[in-house]
Structure formats: C-alpha cells, structure tokens
Design a protein around this motif. Structure first.
Motif, PDB file in Angstrom:
ATOM      1  N   ASP A 112       0.847  -1.196   0.000  1.00  0.00           N
ATOM      2  CA  ASP A 112       0.000   0.000   0.000  1.00  0.00           C
ATOM      3  C   ASP A 112       0.881   1.245   0.000  1.00  0.00           C
ATOM      4  O   ASP A 112       1.681   1.443   0.910  1.00  0.00           O
ATOM      5  CB  ASP A 112      -0.889  -0.028   1.243  1.00  0.00           C
ATOM      6  N   THR A 138      -0.484   4.355  -0.289  1.00  0.00           N
ATOM      7  CA  THR A 138      -1.329   5.521   0.011  1.00  0.00           C
ATOM      8  C   THR A 138      -0.974   6.176   1.334  1.00  0.00           C
ATOM      9  O   THR A 138      -1.328   7.333   1.559  1.00  0.00           O
ATOM     10  CB  THR A 138      -2.829   5.133   0.036  1.00  0.00           C
ATOM     11  N   GLN A 139      -0.289   5.482   2.227  1.00  0.00           N
ATOM     12  CA  GLN A 139       0.011   6.018   3.560  1.00  0.00           C
ATOM     13  C   GLN A 139       0.957   7.213   3.527  1.00  0.00           C
ATOM     14  O   GLN A 139       0.836   8.107   4.320  1.00  0.00           O
ATOM     15  CB  GLN A 139       0.578   4.917   4.461  1.00  0.00           C
TER      16      GLN A 139
END
Length: 125
Positions: free
Chosen positions: A120, A122-123
């Motif tokens: 991921d 998006t963090q």
C-alpha cells in the motif's frame, strides 16, 4: 441487503499435485501454518497471517493452475520479492507500481498457481 449473510472467514482454494509438499512450500515461503491434512478427503488447510483467511489445498492428478489470484499485503514488497526470488520462486515480470497507490508483483507456487504481493503506497501520499 445481501442475498447471503457472509461471515468473516475466507478460504482460498487451490488444486495441487502433492498437498503435503505444497503445504510445506506455503509454510517455508510465506510463513503460513498447516492446520491439518485430511488425507482421506484429499484436502489440507493452512492458516495465513490474516485472521479469518485460510488456504485450502485440494489434491488432483491434473491440477488446474491459475484459477485464482489471492493478493497478500506486505509492508515492503521489494524486500519480500528479493527473499522469494533468492528461494527460486518464479515471478511474472517486473513489479508494477501505481504511484501513490500500490506496488504489486505476481509470483507462482510450484503448481503454477498465481499469487500476488501488494504494498500500500497511500500512507505516505
């Protein structure tokens, strides 16, 4: 409202030639734990690192590889991929990156079943 009331468990099933060898592979390469081998039924089941998600291995003389592609999240895809490649795990081309969203890499178990790692992104965006 759904037609069926689903619970929070998922079993991802694969057809394999040798359940015991495949279970060992999933233990060694991905850290899964074999829950049981039901030899009389030709079935083995492993607990993944995700609560409620198990892997089922159905033994067949002619397995049907590539029938599903489960995706497993990892914190650092590059490191995970390097470790699997060092263990001679085959990947399907380069790692795909969608900037600010996700990084993915498809790889194969010994019977040709496709699996995917995803990081991921998006963090930090």
């Amino acid at each position: 409202m759904s037609l069926v009331a689903l619970d929070t468990t998922i079993n991802i099933s694969f057809s394999v030639k040798d359940r015991h060898a495949s279970a060992k592979w999933y233990e060694t390469m991905l850290g899964f734990e074999t829950l049981y081998h039901a030899d009389e039924a030709g079935w083995s089941e492993l607990q993944t690192n995700t609560v409620g998600v198990t892997i089922g291995l159905g033994e067949h003389t002619e397995p049907a590889p590539g029938n599903c592609v489960p995706v497993f999240g990892v914190a650092d895809l590059d490191t995970a991929r390097k470790k699997l490649e060092q263990a001679k795990v085959k990947f399907d081309g380069a790692t795909d990156v969608v900037e600010g969203m996700v990084k993915t890499a498809t790889f194969y178990d010994p019977d040709g079943n496709a699996l995917m790692l995803a990081e991921d992104l998006t963090q930090g965006a």
